[in-house]
Design an enzyme around this catalytic site. Sequence first.
Site, PDB file in Angstrom:
ATOM      1  N   ASP A  77       0.847  32.997   5.845  1.00 35.02           N
ATOM      2  CA  ASP A  77       0.206  32.643   7.110  1.00 35.02           C
ATOM      3  C   ASP A  77      -0.444  31.280   6.927  1.00 35.02           C
ATOM      4  O   ASP A  77      -1.337  31.112   6.088  1.00 35.02           O
ATOM      5  CB  ASP A  77      -0.857  33.674   7.488  1.00 35.02           C
ATOM      6  CG  ASP A  77      -0.256  35.036   7.824  1.00 35.02           C
ATOM      7  OD1 ASP A  77       0.944  35.083   8.128  1.00 35.02           O
ATOM      8  OD2 ASP A  77      -0.979  36.039   7.757  1.00 35.02           O
TER       9      ASP A  77
ATOM     10  N   ASP B 216       3.814  42.590  17.138  1.00 34.06           N
ATOM     11  CA  ASP B 216       2.434  42.818  16.690  1.00 34.06           C
ATOM     12  C   ASP B 216       1.814  43.962  17.495  1.00 34.06           C
ATOM     13  O   ASP B 216       1.083  43.722  18.465  1.00 34.06           O
ATOM     14  CB  ASP B 216       1.592  41.552  16.882  1.00 34.06           C
ATOM     15  CG  ASP B 216       2.067  40.395  16.023  1.00 34.06           C
ATOM     16  OD1 ASP B 216       2.411  40.641  14.856  1.00 34.06           O
ATOM     17  OD2 ASP B 216       2.098  39.264  16.512  1.00 34.06           O
TER      18      ASP B 216
END
Length: 593
Positions: free
Chosen positions: A290, A448
Amino acid sequence: MESPPFHFYSASRPTVFLPSYSSSSFLFLHKNPSFIKSSRSTNVSYSRSFSVRASSSSSTSDSVVTLLDYGAGNVRSVRNAIKHLGFDIKDVQTPEDILNASRLIFPGVGAFGNAMDVLNKTGMAEALCAYIEKDRPFLGICLGLQLLFESSEENGPVKGLGLIPGTVGRFDSSNGFRVPHIGWNALHITKDSGILDDVGKRHVYFVHSYRAMPSDNNKEWVSSTCNYGDTFIASIRRGNVHAVQFHPEKSGDVGLSILRRFLYPKSQMTKKPGEGKASKLAQRVIACLDVRANDKGDLVVTKGDQYDVRENTNEKEVRNLGKPVELASQYYLDGADEVSFLNITGFRDFPLGDLPMLQVLKYTSENVFVPLTVGGGIRDFTDANGRHYTSLEVASEYFRSGADKISIGSDAVYAAEEYLRTGVKTGKTSLEQISRVYGNQAVVVSIDPRRVYVKNPTDVQFKTIRVSNRGPNGEEYAWYQCTVNGGREGRPIGAYELAKAVEELGAGEILLNCIDCDGQGKGFDIDLVKLISDAVSIPVIASSGAGAAEHFSEVFAKTNASAALAAGIFHRKEVPIQTVKEHLLKEGIEVRI
């Protein structure tokens, strides 16, 4: 109708904002279906009138490779692998460049019909046939192999170059095998091929939905096969002509050895003994990074705790776990099967304006020879000057910077909602546009979801399941609500419904996260992974929650996940990648070593 002039890749040509980038012919063909129809329905016959002349002094150097890059997908990795092995590159600009080549590499990427349209329109098809029929040194990669056959069923039938008997057809997903065929698989070498001498029992990387089958008519060409539901052609060889269905530039050290043997055919390299235990498609272990700017403006790798990436301190600084290029390079050396970058502020910003992120991709691809995926902000965008950029342009720049696959998040949710509401595929969504041009194997949809408990399955319109662990009030059932904007906004669509919709819209793979498990280290959400991997016929990557090597074997044993991804445990060196793979091997699960 005539197409605009097609410009082949030039290393000196700027590629940041792509107002006339090298996939222009593809865009033209998609906007002018009448041209595609007329060009594909014509029986093209090659006169073979070209003559292969002696190369000029500038192209006969032993250190020069001629590269046919027609502007689709990630060819940067092939360029980097060639340079890594000590060769310079001459780009094809005209058919004569093909004929004058001392060695030619054709890394075909994308759709069969689009590639043939470009090759025919530019005169490259006839030049290729003339070059290959003269037994000149040639290496085709992926689509560069398929185009050698007579035709393809992909959006067809579409006529190929016709050099090898046979038709390229789609994998059959009805037998339980997931399509696209993505991952590291084993080869069965059927004859001495020269370039495969170092492969032995090691895996190589495939990513494709279509394949050619061996037959009595083409058996003299076949040098290796691979099994994935059916036994298909993995490589061909006749004289100096080679082609492979897999990607050597993405197959780590073994792939580099294949390229080295093609580029140095007369060198006295000792044949290495076959290493490894490859026998079938391996389960993949993926490292995820990330990436975002910290408060000082530096790009760092961070890790969230249920998507919160700031430390629990008074300063609330962004959690810094390292530099992205350095970490990616280390994970490659550690044995990661893929590396995934997620630009976690991409939903806010214009990604093509994020030059540091593009540089991360470019620098990483110079030394990391496994697949790279990048996600974050891939959508249509209008900048402050009123210039409109399509999601296809955004994705194209990511591909040109070194990405092999792009991951779409929020934009895929909106597209799925609209598709489920209307039942109409507009062809205009980012998911549809990118998969149409680059192939669905290049498009990952990142989901998500957040778990929502209910007392009764009929309480909601979305797919519910009986959960393994009851909710806070004793609920036995739950559905998984999809979110957008980095998990900040819930949407009226479930993960099950989203997964089914995006598969129909053109996704080739699903990256399945879980907000509830993120950063907890208690294992993947097995209920969720099983629900989605059973619902779709495309590969599913399990993500969120890994805290031990046993969590990887659990998700592979209890679900149909094709890969498992982790971040924090790798960044903090709590569980090394090699430890995970050694554990999986002990559990009888095939992995690449």
